[in-house]
Design a protein around this motif. Structure first.
Motif, PDB file in Angstrom:
ATOM      1  N   ILE A 105      25.221 -17.812 -63.863  1.00  0.00           N
ATOM      2  CA  ILE A 105      26.192 -16.809 -64.155  1.00  0.00           C
ATOM      3  C   ILE A 105      27.462 -17.057 -62.896  1.00  0.00           C
ATOM      4  O   ILE A 105      27.075 -16.896 -61.963  1.00  0.00           O
ATOM      5  CB  ILE A 105      26.113 -15.335 -64.322  1.00  0.00           C
ATOM      6  N   ARG A 106      28.530 -17.706 -63.309  1.00  0.00           N
ATOM      7  CA  ARG A 106      29.598 -17.924 -62.440  1.00  0.00           C
ATOM      8  C   ARG A 106      30.626 -16.698 -62.222  1.00  0.00           C
ATOM      9  O   ARG A 106      30.602 -15.910 -62.911  1.00  0.00           O
ATOM     10  CB  ARG A 106      30.351 -19.037 -62.943  1.00  0.00           C
ATOM     11  N   SER A 107      31.265 -17.017 -61.089  1.00  0.00           N
ATOM     12  CA  SER A 107      31.916 -15.807 -60.573  1.00  0.00           C
ATOM     13  C   SER A 107      33.120 -15.627 -61.540  1.00  0.00           C
ATOM     14  O   SER A 107      33.793 -14.491 -61.941  1.00  0.00           O
ATOM     15  CB  SER A 107      32.768 -15.967 -59.204  1.00  0.00           C
ATOM     16  N   TYR A 108      33.752 -16.794 -62.191  1.00  0.00           N
ATOM     17  CA  TYR A 108      34.811 -16.455 -63.185  1.00  0.00           C
ATOM     18  C   TYR A 108      34.224 -16.095 -64.717  1.00  0.00           C
ATOM     19  O   TYR A 108      34.937 -15.934 -65.722  1.00  0.00           O
ATOM     20  CB  TYR A 108      35.616 -17.848 -63.546  1.00  0.00           C
ATOM     21  N   GLU A 109      32.721 -15.927 -64.686  1.00  0.00           N
ATOM     22  CA  GLU A 109      32.385 -15.422 -66.096  1.00  0.00           C
ATOM     23  C   GLU A 109      31.888 -14.017 -66.256  1.00  0.00           C
ATOM     24  O   GLU A 109      31.552 -13.381 -67.236  1.00  0.00           O
ATOM     25  CB  GLU A 109      31.167 -16.021 -66.423  1.00  0.00           C
ATOM     26  N   VAL A 110      32.308 -13.217 -65.100  1.00  0.00           N
ATOM     27  CA  VAL A 110      32.272 -11.889 -64.873  1.00  0.00           C
ATOM     28  C   VAL A 110      33.477 -11.005 -64.782  1.00  0.00           C
ATOM     29  O   VAL A 110      34.389 -11.577 -64.504  1.00  0.00           O
ATOM     30  CB  VAL A 110      31.258 -11.613 -63.760  1.00  0.00           C
ATOM     31  N   SER A 120      32.546 -14.498 -72.114  1.00  0.00           N
ATOM     32  CA  SER A 120      31.675 -15.893 -71.436  1.00  0.00           C
ATOM     33  C   SER A 120      30.303 -15.880 -72.284  1.00  0.00           C
ATOM     34  O   SER A 120      30.043 -17.089 -72.335  1.00  0.00           O
ATOM     35  CB  SER A 120      31.429 -15.209 -69.906  1.00  0.00           C
ATOM     36  N   ILE A 121      29.892 -14.847 -72.742  1.00  0.00           N
ATOM     37  CA  ILE A 121      28.676 -15.015 -73.391  1.00  0.00           C
ATOM     38  C   ILE A 121      28.819 -15.972 -74.833  1.00  0.00           C
ATOM     39  O   ILE A 121      28.059 -16.835 -75.163  1.00  0.00           O
ATOM     40  CB  ILE A 121      28.061 -13.529 -73.979  1.00  0.00           C
ATOM     41  N   LEU A 122      29.994 -15.594 -75.588  1.00  0.00           N
ATOM     42  CA  LEU A 122      30.168 -16.437 -76.674  1.00  0.00           C
ATOM     43  C   LEU A 122      30.507 -17.936 -76.273  1.00  0.00           C
ATOM     44  O   LEU A 122      30.259 -18.936 -76.926  1.00  0.00           O
ATOM     45  CB  LEU A 122      31.635 -15.720 -77.374  1.00  0.00           C
ATOM     46  N   ASP A 166      21.526  -6.391 -75.265  1.00  0.00           N
ATOM     47  CA  ASP A 166      20.957  -5.297 -74.510  1.00  0.00           C
ATOM     48  C   ASP A 166      21.019  -5.110 -73.256  1.00  0.00           C
ATOM     49  O   ASP A 166      21.327  -4.006 -72.703  1.00  0.00           O
ATOM     50  CB  ASP A 166      19.244  -5.567 -74.839  1.00  0.00           C
ATOM     51  N   HIS A 167      21.433  -6.172 -72.319  1.00  0.00           N
ATOM     52  CA  HIS A 167      21.619  -6.124 -70.827  1.00  0.00           C
ATOM     53  C   HIS A 167      22.903  -7.252 -70.753  1.00  0.00           C
ATOM     54  O   HIS A 167      22.532  -7.986 -71.253  1.00  0.00           O
ATOM     55  CB  HIS A 167      20.337  -6.330 -70.209  1.00  0.00           C
ATOM     56  N   TYR A 168      23.598  -6.898 -69.709  1.00  0.00           N
ATOM     57  CA  TYR A 168      24.470  -8.098 -69.596  1.00  0.00           C
ATOM     58  C   TYR A 168      23.957  -8.489 -68.085  1.00  0.00           C
ATOM     59  O   TYR A 168      23.781  -7.924 -67.161  1.00  0.00           O
ATOM     60  CB  TYR A 168      26.010  -7.401 -69.161  1.00  0.00           C
ATOM     61  N   PRO A 169      24.045 -10.004 -68.159  1.00  0.00           N
ATOM     62  CA  PRO A 169      23.830 -10.711 -66.874  1.00  0.00           C
ATOM     63  C   PRO A 169      24.793 -10.397 -65.605  1.00  0.00           C
ATOM     64  O   PRO A 169      25.845 -10.000 -66.097  1.00  0.00           O
ATOM     65  CB  PRO A 169      23.488 -12.060 -67.325  1.00  0.00           C
ATOM     66  N   ILE A 170      24.322 -10.422 -64.540  1.00  0.00           N
ATOM     67  CA  ILE A 170      25.253 -10.254 -63.325  1.00  0.00           C
ATOM     68  C   ILE A 170      25.582 -11.452 -62.647  1.00  0.00           C
ATOM     69  O   ILE A 170      24.943 -12.554 -63.225  1.00  0.00           O
ATOM     70  CB  ILE A 170      24.571  -9.050 -62.591  1.00  0.00           C
ATOM     71  N   TRP A 171      26.602 -11.286 -62.092  1.00  0.00           N
ATOM     72  CA  TRP A 171      27.083 -12.637 -61.272  1.00  0.00           C
ATOM     73  C   TRP A 171      25.853 -13.134 -60.452  1.00  0.00           C
ATOM     74  O   TRP A 171      25.345 -12.626 -59.515  1.00  0.00           O
ATOM     75  CB  TRP A 171      28.155 -12.176 -60.504  1.00  0.00           C
TER      76      TRP A 171
END
Length: 397
Positions: A105-110, A120-122, A166-171
């Motif tokens: 997960i990149r900084s521009y995806e959070v 970002s997920i889509l 269910d849960h969002y990934p973090i940076w």
């Protein structure tokens, strides 16, 4: 050092050194088939198969055969099935038909809370789907189109998509995305995804989608040709990330919707390679209709999208949004569970004063119905119907 660019033709830049007298080049950094000032490099081509470009007193000739080779070299699309792709961190799984990709997960995806945004997920779902086709050896030079589809002038369009988070990934988190395909009726294809933590195996999200074929010229839906079915059918898996035995019906909103946002105009940067607005942009427009104070305190847990027509660069889009129902939002407790929890309890003054139960209750809308439509002079045309479900924000995705 003189630099000549002919990117419109060959998609590469020619760089060469020319002495002060303008005679033959000292160095040529380019593939075979290039002539500079009449001096041929390693190979030559008939004059009818050569394109020329003049600039600054020098002439560059490029073989038409080289144009095709240059693009193929840059893309390097496999012509047969690949099991591992080190550049995309991908591999074929599921007994040779599924695909797994490892992503960071990149900084521009959070967003501001350091968790991945739904957009970002889509985008990751779309990218892994295309990479799956890439590794299959079936990909032409279209946007996920197979060789048979290109011969029939067909492209893929998504008709329905659902994502449950269910849960969002973090940076900085490392995530594995599995994707596979299956049949959907006679002329459609289903694609599913499973997103999980590489470190713990925790499932972040599940997604499913239905795709149909459209004629690229007429922009009308098309039946699946036999040759295309023969290409993709060997990849079909009978497995579902989200069962859709009874898909929820999304009702159409009208001008009486509580929240209406007008004047949304697509930009050129919103278009994909099929020349229509990317579906991720639709989600952004839909969420703009929800009040900011709600978005600040809630996370999207489920989104359903039903696509009705494509959106082009000239469309004037309107986003409608209506709270579907007023219910109870808790920290991870679903409304139906809360109803059963309350059964048999008397809301006496003692419970109310104790606030042990009611302090977690928050009577707010926990779902919204959405509609994106193209505003016309005579009538409005539906682009996407949507339904979103929400929960209270968690501290860490």
């Amino acid at each position: 050092m003189a630099s000549f660019s002919i990117s419109k033709l060959a998609f590469f830049t020619v760089k060469c050194s020319i002495n002060r007298d303008g005679h033959e080049a000292n160095r040529l950094n380019i593939i075979n088939g290039i002539k500079v000032n009449g001096t041929s490099s390693l190979s030559s081509a008939p004059q009818s198969d050569v394109l020329t470009h003049k600039e600054g007193g020098s002439t560059i000739s490029v073989s038409k055969n080289v144009l095709i080779n240059a693009q193929e070299i840059r893309q390097n699309i496999p012509t047969k099935k690949q099991l591992v792709d080190p550049f995309r961190q991908g591999q074929i799984v599921e007994e040779g038909v599924g695909y797994r990709q490892t992503v960071v997960i990149r900084s521009y995806e959070v967003g501001p809370d350091k968790t991945t945004t739904i957009e970002s997920i889509l985008n990751l779902l779309q990218e892994t789907a295309l990479n799956h086709v890439w590794m299959s050896g079936l990909l032409g030079d279209g946007f996920g189109a197979t060789h048979g589809m290109m011969r029939n002038n067909l492209i893929w369009v998504v008709s329905r998509m659902q994502v449950q988070v269910d849960h969002y990934p973090i940076w900085g988190e490392v995530m594995e995305i599995d994707t596979w395909v299956g049949a959907s009726g006679k002329n459609g294809m289903r694609r599913d995804w499973l997103l999980r933590s590489q470190a713990t195996g925790l499932v972040f999200a599940r997604a499913t989608s239905t795709w149909v074929m459209m004629n690229q010229q007429t922009r009308r839906l098309s039946k699946m040709p036999d040759e295309v079915r023969a290409e993709i059918a060997p990849w079909f898996v009978e497995k579902q990330a989200i069962p859709d035995d009874c898909p929820e019906k999304i009702h159409k909103l009208d001008s009486n919707a509580r929240y209406v946002k007008s004047g949304l105009k697509p930009k050129r940067s919103d278009l994909d390679m099929n020349q229509h607005v990317n579906n991720v942009k639709y989600v952004r427009w839909m969420l703009e209709g929800i009040p900011d104070e709600f978005l600040e305190n809630h996370q999207l847990s489920d989104i359903i999208l039903e696509y009705r027509r494509e959106c082009g660069i000239s469309d004037n889009v309107q986003s409608l949004c209506e709270p579907s129902q007023v219910g109870i939002i808790t920290n991870g407790v679903q409304p139906s569970n809360m109803i059963s929890l309350l059964n048999g309890f008397s809301l006496s003054s003692g419970i109310i004063e104790g606030k042990e139960l009611l302090q977690s209750l928050n009577p707010e809308p926990f779902s919204y119905t959405h509609l994106l439509q193209a505003k016309g002079e005579s009538k409005n045309e539906e682009i996407v119907r949507g339904k979103t479900y929400w929960r209270k924000k968690r501290a860490m995705g």
